[in-house]
Design an enzyme around this catalytic site. Structure first.
Site, PDB file in Angstrom:
ATOM      1  N   GLU A   1      13.883  -5.309  -7.905  1.00 37.70           N
ATOM      2  CA  GLU A   1      12.635  -4.547  -7.905  1.00 37.70           C
ATOM      3  C   GLU A   1      12.437  -3.877  -6.547  1.00 37.70           C
ATOM      4  O   GLU A   1      12.876  -4.394  -5.514  1.00 37.70           O
ATOM      5  CB  GLU A   1      11.491  -5.532  -8.223  1.00 37.70           C
ATOM      6  N   ASP A   2      11.787  -2.732  -6.550  1.00 38.71           N
ATOM      7  CA  ASP A   2      11.544  -2.042  -5.284  1.00 38.71           C
ATOM      8  C   ASP A   2      10.519  -2.771  -4.428  1.00 38.71           C
ATOM      9  O   ASP A   2      10.743  -3.052  -3.260  1.00 38.71           O
ATOM     10  CB  ASP A   2      11.109  -0.574  -5.521  1.00 38.71           C
TER      11      ASP A   2
ATOM     12  N   ASP B   1       3.829  -5.939  -5.114  1.00 36.50           N
ATOM     13  CA  ASP B   1       2.546  -5.606  -4.496  1.00 36.50           C
ATOM     14  C   ASP B   1       1.532  -6.651  -4.963  1.00 36.50           C
ATOM     15  O   ASP B   1       1.400  -7.711  -4.352  1.00 36.50           O
ATOM     16  CB  ASP B   1       2.199  -4.176  -4.924  1.00 36.50           C
TER      17      ASP B   1
ATOM     18  N   PHE C   1       0.635   2.111   1.704  1.00 36.37           N
ATOM     19  CA  PHE C   1       1.349   2.701   0.574  1.00 36.37           C
ATOM     20  C   PHE C   1       2.612   3.374   1.090  1.00 36.37           C
ATOM     21  O   PHE C   1       2.550   4.316   1.866  1.00 36.37           O
ATOM     22  CB  PHE C   1       0.473   3.691  -0.191  1.00 36.37           C
TER      23      PHE C   1
ATOM     24  N   ARG D   1      11.064   9.962  -3.744  1.00 38.01           N
ATOM     25  CA  ARG D   1      12.010   8.880  -4.049  1.00 38.01           C
ATOM     26  C   ARG D   1      13.336   9.093  -3.327  1.00 38.01           C
ATOM     27  O   ARG D   1      14.079   8.149  -3.073  1.00 38.01           O
ATOM     28  CB  ARG D   1      12.293   8.820  -5.551  1.00 38.01           C
TER      29      ARG D   1
HETATM   30  P1  IMP Z   1       2.452  -4.685  -8.684  1.00 41.77           P
HETATM   31  O1  IMP Z   1       2.393  -4.901 -10.167  1.00 41.77           O
HETATM   32  O2  IMP Z   1       1.096  -4.455  -8.111  1.00 41.77           O
HETATM   33  O3  IMP Z   1       3.206  -5.755  -7.932  1.00 41.77           O
HETATM   34  O4  IMP Z   1       3.118  -3.300  -8.432  1.00 41.77           O
HETATM   35  C1  IMP Z   1       4.376  -3.079  -8.725  1.00 41.77           C
HETATM   36  C2  IMP Z   1       4.743  -1.628  -8.773  1.00 41.77           C
HETATM   37  O5  IMP Z   1       3.781  -0.729  -8.204  1.00 41.77           O
HETATM   38  C3  IMP Z   1       5.975  -1.474  -7.955  1.00 41.77           C
HETATM   39  O6  IMP Z   1       7.112  -1.791  -8.700  1.00 41.77           O
HETATM   40  C4  IMP Z   1       5.908  -0.019  -7.560  1.00 41.77           C
HETATM   41  O7  IMP Z   1       6.481   0.759  -8.578  1.00 41.77           O
HETATM   42  C5  IMP Z   1       4.432   0.269  -7.463  1.00 41.77           C
HETATM   43  N1  IMP Z   1       4.003   0.184  -6.043  1.00 41.77           N
HETATM   44  C6  IMP Z   1       3.292  -0.794  -5.450  1.00 41.77           C
HETATM   45  N2  IMP Z   1       3.086  -0.545  -4.145  1.00 41.77           N
HETATM   46  C7  IMP Z   1       3.707   0.625  -3.893  1.00 41.77           C
HETATM   47  C8  IMP Z   1       3.876   1.413  -2.698  1.00 41.77           C
HETATM   48  O8  IMP Z   1       3.433   1.101  -1.584  1.00 41.77           O
HETATM   49  N3  IMP Z   1       4.586   2.561  -2.852  1.00 41.77           N
HETATM   50  C9  IMP Z   1       5.111   2.967  -4.047  1.00 41.77           C
HETATM   51  N4  IMP Z   1       4.989   2.255  -5.164  1.00 41.77           N
HETATM   52  C10 IMP Z   1       4.282   1.095  -5.098  1.00 41.77           C
HETATM   53 MG    MG Z   2       8.450  -0.573  -9.512  1.00 42.07          MG
END
Ligand code: IMP
Ligand code: MG
Length: 174
Positions: free
Chosen positions: A98-99, A102, A151, A164
């Site tokens: 996963e990237d 968050d 972000f 990207r």
């Molecule tokens: P989560 O469900 O809040 O953990 O968010 C997961 C997804 O939100 C990640 O896989 C990203 O695709 C996107 N995301 C969260 N934070 C960022 C950020 O700082 N930059 C870009 N994408 C983000």
């Molecule tokens: Mg993602």
């Protein structure tokens, strides 16, 4: 270079960390077959570099597409699989790639989803983690970098589907 973007993690630093993660994974899974499951779209660059850093003879690659509803910068936790794996993972050693983790809502959902398919094991490898925003704690077995609540874009991560392609992780200014 785009003057609105401030570099947070350089391409060199990313490459060095990805090499370390690859070595660690190769050591942990010596003698085993693994399936890397990249979460699209954000993981595509990390996945490509990580896969090449894992020196094991049996590495398979799969992708999952997920859509997480919310506004452009935060997820709501309502996750939908938009593109599924092409092969069953029953009995396989899975590493989700996963990237960024968050709030953890996406991973919480995906880890549960993967476990219902009875793999031999499931681990998570994330390039980035923002611990201050965690709502659903999940264990990140292999983590690239911990970052503050900013972000970030680049190296696969987008803002409104752009940026990207940047080779580094950056923050978009005004
Ligand atoms: P989560 O469900 O809040 O953990 O968010 C997961 C997804 O939100 C990640 O896989 C990203 O695709 C996107 N995301 C969260 N934070 C960022 C950020 O700082 N930059 C870009 N994408 C983000
Ligand atoms: Mg993602």
């Amino acid at each position: 270079m785009d003057k609105r973007i401030q570099v947070q993690i350089s391409a060199e630093k990313i490459a060095a960390r990805v090499a370390e993660l690859g070595k660690q994974i190769a050591a942990d899974y010596a003698g085993k077959e693994i399936v890397l499951v990249g979460v699209l779209k954000g993981s595509f660059i990390f996945m490509a570099d990580l896969a090449r850093a894992i020196e094991l003879p049996e590495v398979r690659v799969e992708f999952l597409g997920v859509q997480s509803y919310g506004d452009e910068t935060t997820s709501s936790g309502v996750v939908q699989i938009t593109f599924d794996l092409t092969k069953p993972i029953e009995g396989k050693h899975i590493i989700i790639v996963e990237d960024i983790v968050d709030t953890g809502l996406t991973m919480d959902y995906l880890l549960d989803q993967m476990r219902t398919r009875h793999p031999a094991s499931v681990k998570l490898c994330a390039l980035l983690h923002k611990p201050s925003r965690m709502k659903k704690p999940c264990t990140i077995d292999y983590l690239g970098f911990t970052i503050p609540d900013l972000f970030v874009i680049g190296y696969g991560l987008d803002y409104a589907q752009k940026f990207r392609n940047l080779p580094y992780i950056g923050v978009l200014g005004e």
